[in-house]
Design an enzyme around this catalytic site. Structure first.
Site, PDB file in Angstrom:
ATOM      1  N   VAL A   1      -0.166 -69.692  56.046  1.00 25.16           N
ATOM      2  CA  VAL A   1       0.003 -69.954  54.596  1.00 25.16           C
ATOM      3  C   VAL A   1       1.441 -70.112  54.423  1.00 25.16           C
ATOM      4  O   VAL A   1       2.182 -69.062  54.816  1.00 25.16           O
ATOM      5  CB  VAL A   1      -0.764 -69.034  53.950  1.00 25.16           C
ATOM      6  CG1 VAL A   1      -0.510 -69.313  52.387  1.00 25.16           C
ATOM      7  CG2 VAL A   1      -2.112 -68.840  54.039  1.00 25.16           C
ATOM      8  N   CYS A   2       2.102 -70.993  53.744  1.00 22.02           N
ATOM      9  CA  CYS A   2       3.612 -71.075  53.386  1.00 22.02           C
ATOM     10  C   CYS A   2       3.881 -70.017  52.588  1.00 22.02           C
ATOM     11  O   CYS A   2       3.226 -69.611  51.605  1.00 22.02           O
ATOM     12  CB  CYS A   2       3.963 -72.368  52.962  1.00 22.02           C
ATOM     13  SG  CYS A   2       5.473 -72.322  52.359  1.00 22.02           S
ATOM     14  N   VAL A   3       4.888 -69.113  52.985  1.00 22.03           N
ATOM     15  CA  VAL A   3       5.104 -67.859  52.107  1.00 22.03           C
ATOM     16  C   VAL A   3       5.736 -68.198  50.838  1.00 22.03           C
ATOM     17  O   VAL A   3       5.311 -67.558  49.803  1.00 22.03           O
ATOM     18  CB  VAL A   3       6.327 -66.846  53.156  1.00 22.03           C
ATOM     19  CG1 VAL A   3       7.403 -68.050  53.326  1.00 22.03           C
ATOM     20  CG2 VAL A   3       6.551 -65.894  52.287  1.00 22.03           C
TER      21      VAL A   3
END
Lengths: 119, 103, 130
Positions: A77-79
């Site tokens: 998941v993109c931070v």
């Protein structure tokens, strides 16, 4: 062959997450590998374990977790996209992890194909 | 190159743009319609003429599960469009290379 | 598994094209595409950006998002050169359909016709479309 998958939309709102899942399942059933699925923009909502769909509906989040457990799929998941939307470590479903966009570029380099599902 | 379009051409211009670019590419490029994109293959849709050319060259595919979900029978489609399942989708990407999503 | 990836990643150079087809501000896609482009610079790949359809509007001069309290990211395209990202292709037909020329853009680009853009797309190893 190795397929990297990019998911850019939230579950339930848009078919993208469903299409991505069915694609991944089919690829694995055919003997290919899906080393990583990257969730970006509203796609990060796919990782939220607090979701409770109705009994007669599919559970999109659980489906991803099961896929990760059964076939060693790295769910990233993109931070920045996640924090912006309140998706944090404490609400991640099993199999998901939060990391940077570099994970997307890296898997784009490493996999044989990158397949994108968006709006 | 395997192109996918996931929106109805009666609603957005994504299919039109994809087709304009696909025309200029080699015969090795293919188009797969998925999600709401499957409506583009309706014989009655304005995209039918251009898509028929592509279908006649064996370069047009439609995702069957998305057709069924939408109540679109194969008979309602332009002739020559090949219906594939998700494994067919995977195979198209294996065979024709990089994926370009016209999202 | 990750070690194996890292070794391979160091030795592989792929042609990456970022395809931009959406207008800025109305949705987040244009901004987030640019974020990936910036990250990709660290991987020493052969990166190019394509702007077509409403994507050409991302580069339009004179954008001021102050009144809608959104990020004005158009100037960032000018910073790409500093990251050695120098291949910016803009489709002529898309510019013309919006009454624009290269003079209306915030950054120097290579204006290409649709056929050339199609050819460039088919030369890539990885296409990222947002």
């Amino acid at each position: 062959m190795q397929f990297a998958i990019l998911v850019n939309e939230s579950p339930y709102q848009h078919q993208a997450a469903d299409s991505a899942y069915h694609f991944a399942k089919a690829a694995i059933a055919m003997g290919h590998r899906v080393p990583r699925v990257f969730f970006y923009m509203d796609g990060v909502h796919n990782a939220n374990r607090l979701q409770e769909p109705q009994q007669d509906d599919r559970n999109i989040v659980q489906r991803w977790s099961q896929l990760a457990a059964d076939h060693d799929v790295d769910l990233v998941v993109c931070v920045a996209a996640a924090l912006r939307r309140g998706v944090k470590d404490e609400i991640l479903a099993p199999g998901f992890r939060i990391s940077g966009l570099g994970q997307l570029v890296e898997i784009g380099i490493e996999a044989d194909r990158l397949v994108t599902f968006g709006d | 190159m395997l192109h996918t379009v996931n929106k109805s051409p009666l609603q957005t211009r994504d299919l039109d743009s994809c087709l304009l670019h696909l025309e200029a590419q080699s015969a090795e490029s293919r188009l797969l319609l998925i999600e709401d994109g499957v409506y583009g293959a309706l014989a009655a849709a304005p995209s039918a003429t251009t898509l028929s050319d592509l279908a006649n060259q064996g370069r047009l595919y439609v995702l069957g599960p998305d057709l069924s979900a939408r109540g679109v029978a194969p008979e309602a489609l332009i002739a020559g469009a090949e219906i594939v399942d998700y494994e067919g989708f995977v195979q198209l990407i294996v065979d024709y290379g990089p994926h370009q999503a016209w999202v | 598994m990750n070690d194996e990836f890292d070794e391979d990643a160091a030795s592989t150079i792929k042609r990456f094209m970022f395809v931009n087809r959406k207008a800025p501000h109305g949705t987040i896609y244009a901004l987030e595409a640019l974020e990936v482009v910036l990250i990709s610079a660290a991987f020493d790949q052969d990166v190019s950006l394509a702007f077509l359809d409403d994507g050409v509007l991302q580069l339009r001069k004179g954008q001021d998002a102050k009144a809608i309290e959104m990020k004005n990211f158009a100037p960032t395209y000018r910073a790409l050169e500093g990251y050695d990202i120098e291949k910016l292709y803009v489709e002529r037909e898309s510019l013309e359909a919006r009454g624009m020329t290269a003079d209306d853009l915030v950054v120097p680009v290579e204006v290409v016709d649709r056929a050339r853009m199609s050819a460039l797309m088919s030369e890539q190893d990885v296409i990222m479309s947002f």
